[in-house]
Each structure stands twice: as structure tokens, then as C-alpha cells.
Write an enzyme that holds these catalytic residues in place. Structure first.
Site, PDB file in Angstrom:
ATOM      1  N   ASP A  90       0.858  -1.168   0.024  1.00  0.00           N
ATOM      2  CA  ASP A  90      -0.267  -0.109  -0.004  1.00  0.00           C
ATOM      3  C   ASP A  90       0.861   1.259   0.131  1.00  0.00           C
ATOM      4  O   ASP A  90       2.118   1.107   0.059  1.00  0.00           O
ATOM      5  CB  ASP A  90      -0.948  -0.176   1.228  1.00  0.00           C
ATOM      6  CG  ASP A  90      -1.902   1.158   1.370  1.00  0.00           C
ATOM      7  OD1 ASP A  90      -2.248   1.490   0.155  1.00  0.00           O
ATOM      8  OD2 ASP A  90      -2.008   1.706   2.485  1.00  0.00           O
ATOM      9  N   ASP A 142      -1.139  -0.897   6.118  1.00  0.00           N
ATOM     10  CA  ASP A 142      -1.346  -0.391   7.537  1.00  0.00           C
ATOM     11  C   ASP A 142      -3.114  -0.298   7.617  1.00  0.00           C
ATOM     12  O   ASP A 142      -3.410   0.023   8.869  1.00  0.00           O
ATOM     13  CB  ASP A 142      -0.790   1.051   7.638  1.00  0.00           C
ATOM     14  CG  ASP A 142      -1.482   2.228   6.807  1.00  0.00           C
ATOM     15  OD1 ASP A 142      -1.688   1.785   5.648  1.00  0.00           O
ATOM     16  OD2 ASP A 142      -1.528   3.199   7.418  1.00  0.00           O
ATOM     17  N   GLU A 201      -9.499  14.142   6.837  1.00  0.00           N
ATOM     18  CA  GLU A 201     -10.326  15.203   7.575  1.00  0.00           C
ATOM     19  C   GLU A 201     -10.202  16.071   8.879  1.00  0.00           C
ATOM     20  O   GLU A 201     -10.206  17.337   8.925  1.00  0.00           O
ATOM     21  CB  GLU A 201     -11.561  14.258   8.170  1.00  0.00           C
ATOM     22  CG  GLU A 201     -12.714  13.908   6.985  1.00  0.00           C
ATOM     23  CD  GLU A 201     -14.110  13.555   7.355  1.00  0.00           C
ATOM     24  OE1 GLU A 201     -14.231  13.239   8.529  1.00  0.00           O
ATOM     25  OE2 GLU A 201     -15.027  13.873   6.911  1.00  0.00           O
TER      26      GLU A 201
END
Length: 995
Positions: free
Chosen positions: A197, A619, A301
């Protein structure tokens, strides 16, 4: 301590409809697709959870993948070899049984007078049948029953070494490396493909608001007096937010013009930050007056809401129906009408609010790939400018989001809200109906601007990738980010370089487009191969029969970048081999905008068609399916919780530790396990086959050579600890050399140290040793005499001589096999020899005879036998003849065809000598690409839960709990042979990468 309690009628989960009760609240459940967001209380802290009731056709935890039982290739080979050994045991029993029947028929009948058969034995055939089972019992030690126990003990030791490795301990997070399984250690030394990833794995996943575009104006860059962009070290002091008492002191921004625009009351800038302060699912907590703490679903966010907070639009609190924001010091409460939640398909979220003046407005933020298509066509210039800014931000490796809004009138909103309510109460296809309603209102929006968030690379990532590449490990990055951002990160971490021949980008939207782009990429590589003179004509190069041979000799380095929508077509059954063939011929592969399920499909594709060990590392929860699918799963304990860690086989806190896990622990584990297995099979065959040869000289009577106590103690006491010490502690080169010479990793990838060929070599050595072990003492004892002139040959003296020769030979052999001597190795090897002699003399002592006269009858036999010089000469001769071929072969191999590890050890020895000489001389001298902030790493949002109000009774720690969760030619030739034997048409494409 609380829990969600739901008791279905009659305790049946299928075809169940009812009500879930949470304290005084209740939720209706439908018959189909009964997925309900609930709240679970654990350890007095609230966290978001999922309550799932599964009907017969319900898919649970989509994209998470199913748990698979993982076994190493050595495990599978061991099972096969044990079956072969058992078949070999049966063959030996049959041979000796036939011999017994023939001997009894031809010779045994002559001794019936004083050696009569038992009453049950009435024929030579039946005697042979009984002899077969007797020999199966006697020779059963050839079947390595204790092998599996020993293997697990060794693996446990290797796991502890990983857990104890201080160089894989993160002091900042106080997180050690953890081996969460003990069954895959040696496979860490055989990895060929690493699927990684990006966000949180290669990068830190600590988001920083870096730049933004508002109404066509870009903010975030700092320019010097000449108009050039200032570098980080040349920038002035950061923006002063002292005017805002609620500002986050850790927040840094360098462009003061943005703050000036806010202070001047620019309406577009105010609306921009108003959107950021309203359109989110962040929870706020104020422990002390003016000290705000935000608990965000994702780091993106949190960064956006913090930016709005510092620029004067402070999100203070929320209720199920309101959001309170301090706008430039004035508290404003908005009525929250709806949250249109984020998911991996929508890639955006929206809120509908009513301001104090009564105006209803929809605020939306999301991925530019989807949001730009939903804008009103009235502002093309603004769209073009913002798109240029997005491209610029993506080129710098920043994560981007597009912001937009739309005004709604009361009549339209009332009708839309009614349609939304009906869709939310639908018994079937609820998610699809809601998506359709959301699509309706999220259209013809007005573009407001874009944000750019920085996510820096982790420390040591470029060095780790470079080192793993030198070890012939291919790294594929599978990310949910945009293509431009992923490519930029690829260059940053040195996966992509300017020296590459070409980087192929596949962006087709149809099957035909994707197939054509893959075909053109292969043709370019074939043209490069042809240009270096491979001898194929154009027609041959286009034929599928010659394709893999051409790609095998590909010249140059290539990389492949493919988007998620293109990957969906490439993974179809009729095109997956073409995709894999092209990808395997490239040095680097980056898959962008992929879903969690696509990540698992890519890993499964390589597993299915390549004879290679795969490792997946991630992760977040979106990496769980990939981690479960790969042969080895590694979880990084980062910013996205511990879902990946819980699903993984190994875990640590930083990507850079992967190099040590593979090149040191993995390579050593593979080396130790292979040496252990080779020696284990050798010693068992050397021990057992002596009984087989003795059968031809004892009338096939199933008489054993050794006494029963030696047979019992051989594998338990005399030879168990030395081989365990070698399997746990041995190493060929120190850990520094393992990192310095990554090519040492290649023998594991090629499975050179233990395979069927090596197994048969060990068996041949064991049989050779057993032949000498039996026939040398047998030949000597036929004519030898004692010191007093009496005959030396007797059964017990022969047994003691053979047993002593065997223990000494296998001890010398493990000494030769040990490459790294520790005090434990010395103690176990020489201690086992000492224990053997101590037990031997004790069993032939007067003391044991006095206590157990029926068990230890041969008093003084060991002392008398080993007191004879002839016996020791026989033992010495047997040891020398058994060991010398091994020593000679290894000497010639070191001289004529050394391994890379032999060369490294020799180099290390030369360095030590040079350093010693240098110290002596000194003593003498003294005395004289862009990506969305809503990439697929996010889970579905918590809008529905927030609107329900159930979470408002929780401590705001609830969300926090959730959110914190140069090789030699022989290796190259063997690699080509391995690729030739690959069953997949893409097998040879991999060779080009290895050349």
C-alpha cells in the site's frame, strides 16, 4: 462494560427480521442484507463497530477477504517427502520379508530340530509375513516423526529473534516488531514479489494542509523578491494566527496572503473554509476552556478541519441536528438536515445545512474524478484554472480534494427529503436506492476550489526499496490514490527513475483499449529485445509462441502504471495473462485507484500463475484482503488503526524494517531450516539403514544391530540438541554482510538450499554412511582378536562399535555443517558425545545390573570393548572414510565454484587479517501525480450514526479509539531454468526482470 445484545427468534440467524435493542433505543432489521451500524462499548471507551446478521445470501465484510490457512513451500515439500520415505520403508520391509521367506525355505528348514518354528508359524511364507511387520517396526525410525516437533521449536526460536530485534524497535511509538505466527519464518527468505500500500505504508499518513485553490487563486507557495518559489529552508516565518485564540499552535502555513483574504472578508474564501468546517464527521472535545481536540475518521478530515479552525472558522460542537461553528469569533449554529455519507463508490461526502437566515445549502467535497463531472457548466474558466492547480498539486505529490456547493429551495428539499426517507426504509436494494437519491441532489453544483494535503514519505523508504530491488525482489504498489500522485511518490521512493527506458501508462476505459495498450507496451519491449539481436523476425516476435522468449531478453528497464478502471478489465479471465506478462517484464508496477478487492485479485493473480512467494504489506483496513491473500502478510501499526496488524503474520511500525525482516531474519531462517532438514534426514538414514544391511547377515530375523536403549535415545538425547542448536543459531554471514550483499537473498528465491534434489543427496549420503558404518566394523571383526588373543567378534561388542562410530560421525558431520559457532553449539555437540559415553558405561555397569539384572545383562561389555585398540582404530577408520569425501567435495567446491556466501566469508576473513596487520603496523610505527483525500483507504463514513444521535451519549474518546487504530552465473542459469519450467505463458517475462 456494555455490549450489543440481540436475540433472534428461535436463535436462528437466517430469514430473521426483528429489532435490535440498544439500551432504550431500537433499530428495525430487515430480512435481506441486514447490516446495521451499532455502537460497542469496550473497556469503558466508545468505538464504532458493526453489528452483522447474516442471511443465507449475505456477503459479510465485503472486500476483507476470507481467512486462509497458510503453509510454507517447505511444509508442503516435507509432507511429500515423508510419504516418499514411508513408501521407501514399505519397500525395505518387503525386500527383507522376501529375503526371510527365501532363507527360511532354503536354510531355516535345516535347523528345525533345535530352532523349531512357533506353532503359529506353519510356512516360510507366513514367517516372511511376520518378518515384514517386524522390520516395519524396527526400521520406522527412518520416518521422521520427531521432525515436525523439531521444526516448530526452531520456528519458535526464529520468531523470538524477530520479537527481540532492537533494530526493528520504534522508539518513537515504542512498538517492537512482532511475529504473529511461527509457521512462515523460512518463507520470509524466499519472497520474490512485495505488494505494498502507499498511504501510511510508504508514507507517514500524517496529513498537513499544504496548499489550496479558491475561486481560481492558488495559495500555499511563497515567492522571493525575484518571483521564484522559495524552498523550505529559505521561507520566512510561518503565518501568525495569534488573532485566533482557538487556533491550533501546531498548525503551520507559509502563505500569508490567504490569511489576508480571510481578514478582508473575501466571500469565496469565507465560503471555502465554511465548507471545511461543516462538511465532515469529526467529533470535537473541549477538555479546558479554549482547548479543542478533534477526533477524525481519517487524517485527511482532521487536517482540513484544523486548517479551517486556524483561519477563523472553528468547529466547536455538534448535536444530531446542529453544528456550531465560530466564524471569525462569532458563534453560528447551523441546522444539520442530512449527511450524504462517503463510501468507496461515491468517493465524496456532502452535508445539507440550513443557516440562521433560513437558506438551505449543500456542501460537497470529494475526488476530482467524480466531482468535476457534477458541476454546473456555467464557469468553464474557473474549472480550467482549478484543474491546472490540481495537476500542479498532484505533480508535487499532494493529496487533492475538490469542494463545491449548491443552493436548495425549501420545496425541492422537502420533496427530496421524502424520497430519501423512502429509500432509507426500503426492504431491498436500500444502498442502491439511497445512492440514486444522492446522485440526484449532488448535481449542477458550483465549484468553490480545491485542497492539497501533504503526506510525506517515511524515513528510509527509498533506501529500503533500492536494497530489496538489488535482492531481486519486485515491488508493486497498489494504492487508492490518483495516478499523478502515485507516480510522483514512485519517483520519490526511487521505484521510478529518470534512467528507465519507458514508463507505460494504461488508462483505457474499455476492454479493447486496455488490451491495445498492453499489446503496444509488449511490442515496445520486444522491439528493444530485437534491437539487441535476438534473431527473431517480426512475425515471430508477434507470435505467442515466441513472445516469452523475446521478453526474456528484453533490454532496458520499464515500469507499468495502470488505473483502477483499466485494472478491472485487465483482471478479466481472457486478459489476465496478458496483463501479468506485461507487468512481470517491468521493473516497477504501480496500480492506482484500486479497491481493496482489486488489491487481493492482483496478489491472487501472481500467486496463481507464478512460482514465487508473495508478501503484502499495508497499514489499514483496506489492506486486510491483500494481506490475507498473500503468502505472507505484514501489517504496519500506523495511523489507521490495527486492523491490518490483526490480520497480518508479522507486524512492525515502519516500512524500512522490511529490509531487515527479509534480508536478515528471513534469509537466516530459510538457511537454518534447510540445513536442519538436510542433516536430519542424513542422520536418520545413516542410523536406520544399518539395520537393513544387518538383515542380510542375520537370516532376516528382524534382529537389531543396536541395543534397545540406544535406539530409544539416539533421536531424543544423542542427536537432538546439536541439530536444534544449528537450526536456531546458525548463520553463514553476519547481519551486516546480509544487508551489504543483497544478492545473498537469491538462493532462497530459487529454492536452492532444500529441494527434492538436495533431499536425495542427503539420503545418498546417509546410505553411504550406513554402508561404511556396517561393513567396515563387520570386516574388521571377522578377523580381529583381543589383546589376549581371543576372538573379538561378538554381537554386543559389534553393537557398541557401530553405535560409537555412528555418534562420532554424525557429531563431526554437524560440526562441519555449523557455520556459526556459539557456546551453545559447543556445549550441545560435545556434551551429547559426553552424555553418550556416560550412558553407555552406565548401562554396562555393575550398579545397574544389580538393580535390574534382567534388563542390563552385559556387564562390562562397553568397558572391555572400548579398551581394545582395534576397536578405536575401527572407529577412527570409519569416521575418516565417512567424513573425508564431504571435506574433499567442499574444498573443491570452495576452490572451483564458490557460492556468493563463500566469497563474502572469504572477503570478511581477508578484511580481518588486513585490519590486524594494520594495527600491528601502527603499533610498530608508534614505537618507531495527484490523489484524492478520499482514496480507497477510507471506510464508509459515520454520517448515519451521527444523525441518529446515538453517538452523542458517548465520550468523544470513542472516535479517538477508532481513529488510532553481484550474483554468479550459476544463480542466473538456475533462474532461467526455473522460468523455463513455469507453466504460465508469462513465466519467461519474469526472467527479463531477473537478468
Amino acid at each position: 462494560m456494555g455490549e450489543v445484545v440481540c436475540e433472534p427468534p428461535n436463535n436462528k440467524l437466517d430469514k430473521f427480521s426483528g429489532t435490535l435493542y440498544w439500551k432504550e433505543s431500537k433499530f428495525p432489521l430487515s430480512n435481506q442484507n441486514m447490516l446495521l451500524r451499532g455502537c460497542v462499548l469496550r473497556n469503558t471507551e466508545w468505538c464504532f463497530g458493526l453489528v452483522v446478521f447474516a442471511g443465507p445470501d449475505t456477503k459479510l465484510m465485503q472486500n476483507s477477504g476470507r481467512t486462509k490457512f497458510k503453509r510454507t513451500s517447505i511444509d508442503r515439500l516435507m509432507n511429500t517427502l515423508v510419504l516418499w520415505i514411508f513408501g521407501f520403508l514399505v519397500c525395505m520391509g518387503v525386500i527383507l520379508a522376501i529375503g526371510n521367506a527365501i532363507w527360511e525355505h532354503e536354510v531355516g528348514t535345516r535347523f528345525q530340530v533345535y530352532l523349531p518354528w512357533d506353532e503359529a508359524v506353519n510356512s516360510a511364507f507366513f514367517s516372511g509375513f511376520l518378518s515384514f511387520w517386524s522390520y516395519i517396526i524396527i526400521l520406522n525410525t527412518v520416518v521422521p516423526i520427531s521432525l515436525y516437533v523439531s521444526v516448530e521449536v526452531i520456528r519458535l526460536g526464529h520468531s523470538y529473534f524477530i520479537n527481540w530485534d532492537k533494530k526493528m524497535f520504534c522508539a518513537k511509538k515504542r512498538t517492537p516488531a512482532e511475529a504473529r505466527t511461527t509457521t512462515l519464518n523460512e518463507e520470509l527468505g524466499q519472497v520474490e514479489y512485495v505488494f505494498s500500500d502507499k498511504t501510511g505504508t510508504l508514507t507517514q499518513n500524517i496529513m498537513v494542509f499544504s496548499k489550496c485553490s479558491i475561486s481560481g487563486h492558488s495559495y500555499g507557495d511563497v515567492f522571493d523578491v525575484l518571483g521564484h518559489k522559495a524552498e523550505l529552508g529559505e521561507r520566512p516565518e510561518p503565518v501568525d494566527f495569534s488573532f485566533n485564540p482557538l487556533a491550533d499552535k501546531k498548525f503551520l502555513f507559509w502563505d500569508s496572503t490567504l490569511l489576508e483574504a480571510v481578514k478582508m472578508g473575501d466571500p469565496h474564501t469565507h465560503e471555502f473554509f465554511r465548507l471545511l468546517s461543516l462538511c465532515h464527521t469529526v467529533m470535537s472535545e473541549e477538555k479546558n476552556e479554549g482547548e479543542l481536540y478533534y477526533k477524525a475518521q481519517s487524517p485527511d478530515e482532521g487536517a482540513l478541519v484544523t486548517a479551517a479552525r486556524n483561519f477563523g472558522f472553528v468547529f466547536r460542537s455538534r448535536t444530531p441536528k446542529t453544528i456550531t461553528v465560530h466564524e471569525m469569533g462569532t458563534a453560528v449554529t447551523y441546522q444539520l438536515l442530512a449527511i450524504l455519507d462517503f463510501n468507496n463508490i461515491r468517493k465524496r461526502m456532502s452535508v445539507i445545512v440550513r443557516n440562521p437566515e433560513g437558506r438551505i445549502r449543500l456542501y460537497c467535497k470529494g475526488a476530482d474524478t467524480l466531482l468535476l463531472d457534477r458541476l454546473h457548466p456555467s464557469t468553464p474558466e474557473l474549472l480550467s484554472t482549478t484543474t491546472d492547480h490540481l495537476n500542479e498539486y498532484a505533480g508535487e505529490g499532494l493529496r487533492t480534494l475538490v469542494l463545491a456547493y449548491k443552493d436548495l429551495d425549501e420545496e425541492y428539499y422537502g420533496a427530496w427529503a421524502q424520497r430519501r426517507l423512502q429509500a432509507s426504509l426500503a426492504q431491498d436494494s436500500r444502498e442502491d436506492r439511497l445512492a440514486s437519491v444522492y446522485e440526484e441532489v449532488e448535481s449542477d453544483m458550483v465549484l468553490l476550489g480545491a485542497t492539497a494535503i501533504e503526506d510525506k514519505l517515511q524515513q528510509g523508504v527509498p533506501e529500503t526499496i533500492a536494497l530489496l530491488t538489488l535482492a531481486n525482489i519486485k515491488i508493486w504498489v497498489l494504492t487508492g490514490d490518483k495516478q499523478e500522485t502515485a507516480v510522483n511518490i514512485g519517483y520519490s521512493c526511487k521505484m521510478l527513475t529518470d534512467d528507465m527506458t519507458e514508463v507505460f501508462v494504461v488508462t483505457g476505459h474499455t476492454v479493447l483499449e486496455v488490451r491495445e495498450e498492453l499489446r503496444k507496451a509488449r511490442e515496445k519491449m520486444m522491439d528493444a529485445s530485437h534491437s539487441v539481436g535476438n534473431g527473431f523476425t517480426c512475425q515471430e516476435r508477434r507470435s505467442s509462441a515466441k513472445l516469452t522468449s523475446v521478453l526474456e531478453a528484453v533490454a532496458g528497464e520499464y515500469a507499468l502504471v495502470i488505473n483502477g478502471h483499466s485494472l478491472a478489465h485487465a483482471l478479466e479471465a481472457d486478459m489476465e495473462l496478458e496483463f501479468l506478462e506485461t507487468a512481470c517484464a517491468c521493473k516497477a508496477v504501480i496500480c492506482c485507484r484500486v479497491t481493496p478487492l482489486q488489491k487481493a485479485q492482483v496478489v491472487e493473480l501472481v500467486k496463481k500463475h507464478k512460482k514465487a512467494v508473495t508478501l503484502a504489506i499495508g497499514d489499514g483496513a483496506n489492506d486486510v484482503s491483500m494481506i490475507k491473500t498473500a503468502h505472507i502478510g505484514v501489517g504496519i501499526s500506523g495511523q489507521e488503526g490495527i486492523q491490518a496488524v490483526l490480520a497480518s503474520d508479522y507486524s512492525f511500525s515502519q516500512f524500512k524494517f522490511l529490509q531487515r525482516l527479509l534480508l536478515v531474519h528471513g534469509r537466516w531462517s530459510y538457511l537454518r531450516m534447510c540445513k536442519f532438514l538436510c542433516y536430519f534426514f542424513y542422520k536418520n538414514f545413516a542410523f536406520t539403514m544399518v539395520h537393513f544391511w544387518f538383515g542380510f547377515f542375520c537370516g532376516f530375523s528382524a534382529q537389531t544391530v543396536y541395543d534397545q536403549y540406544f535406539i530409544t535415545l539416539y533421536n531424543i538425547v544423542y542427536t537432538s540438541l546439536p541439530v536444534l542448536a544449528m537450526g536456531v543459531f546458525d548463520q553463514d554471514v553476519p547481519e551486516q554482510r546480509s544487508m551489504e550483499y543483497p544478492k545473498l537473498y537469491e538462493p532462497g528465491q530459487l529454492n536452492l538450499l532444500f529441494n527434492k534434489r538436495q533431499f536425495f543427496i542427503c539420503i545418498a549420503r546417509g546410505i553411504y554412511t550406513s554402508v561404511l558404518m556396517f561393513f567396515i566394523p563387520y570386516g574388521v571383526f571377522a578377523e580381529a582378536t583381543r589383546d589376549d588373543g581371543t576372538q573379538l567378534a561378538d554381537y554386543q561388542s559389534f553393537a557398541v562399535t557401530v553405535a560409537t562410530s555412528l555418534v562420532i560421525v554424525v557429531s563431526v558431520q554437524i560440526g562441519l555443517d555449523t557455520g556459526y559457532w556459539t557456546a551453545i553449539n559447543h556445549f550441545f555437540i560435545w556434551g551429547s558425545l559426553a552424555v553418550y559415553f556416560a550412558i553407555l558405561f552406565a548401562m554396562h555397569s555393575n550398579g545397574l545390573f544389580d538393580m535390574f539384572p534382567n534388563q542390563f545383562r552385559f556387564v562390562g561389555n562397553a568397558q572391555n570393548t572400548l579398551a581394545q585398540p582395534t576397536v578405536w582404530l575401527t572407529i577412527t577408520l570409519t569416521t575418516v572414510v565417512c567424513i573425508m569425501p564431504v571435506v574433499a567435495f567442499r574444498f573443491l567446491k570452495l576452490s572451483l565454484k564458490p557460492d556468493l556466501s563463500d566469497t563474502v566469508r572469504y572477503t570478511q576473513l581477508v578484511r580481518k587479517k588486513q585490519k590486524a596487520q594494520h594495527r600491528c603496523l601502527r603499533r610498530v610505527g608508534r614505537t618507531s501525480s495527484r490523489r484524492s483525500g478520499y482514496a480507497f483507504s477510507h471506510q464508509e463514513g459515520f454520517g448515519e450514526l451521527i444523525m441518529s444521535g446515538k453517538n452523542m451519549r458517548l465520550s468523544s474518546l470513542a472516535l479517538a479509539s477508532f481513529a488510532t487504530r553481484s550474483s554468479s552465473n550459476w544463480i542466473e542459469s538456475l533462474r532461467r531454468k526455473k522460468s523455463d519450467s513455469a507453466s504460465s505463458p508469462c513465466g519467461a517475462a519474469d526472467k527479463s526482470l531477473k537478468e
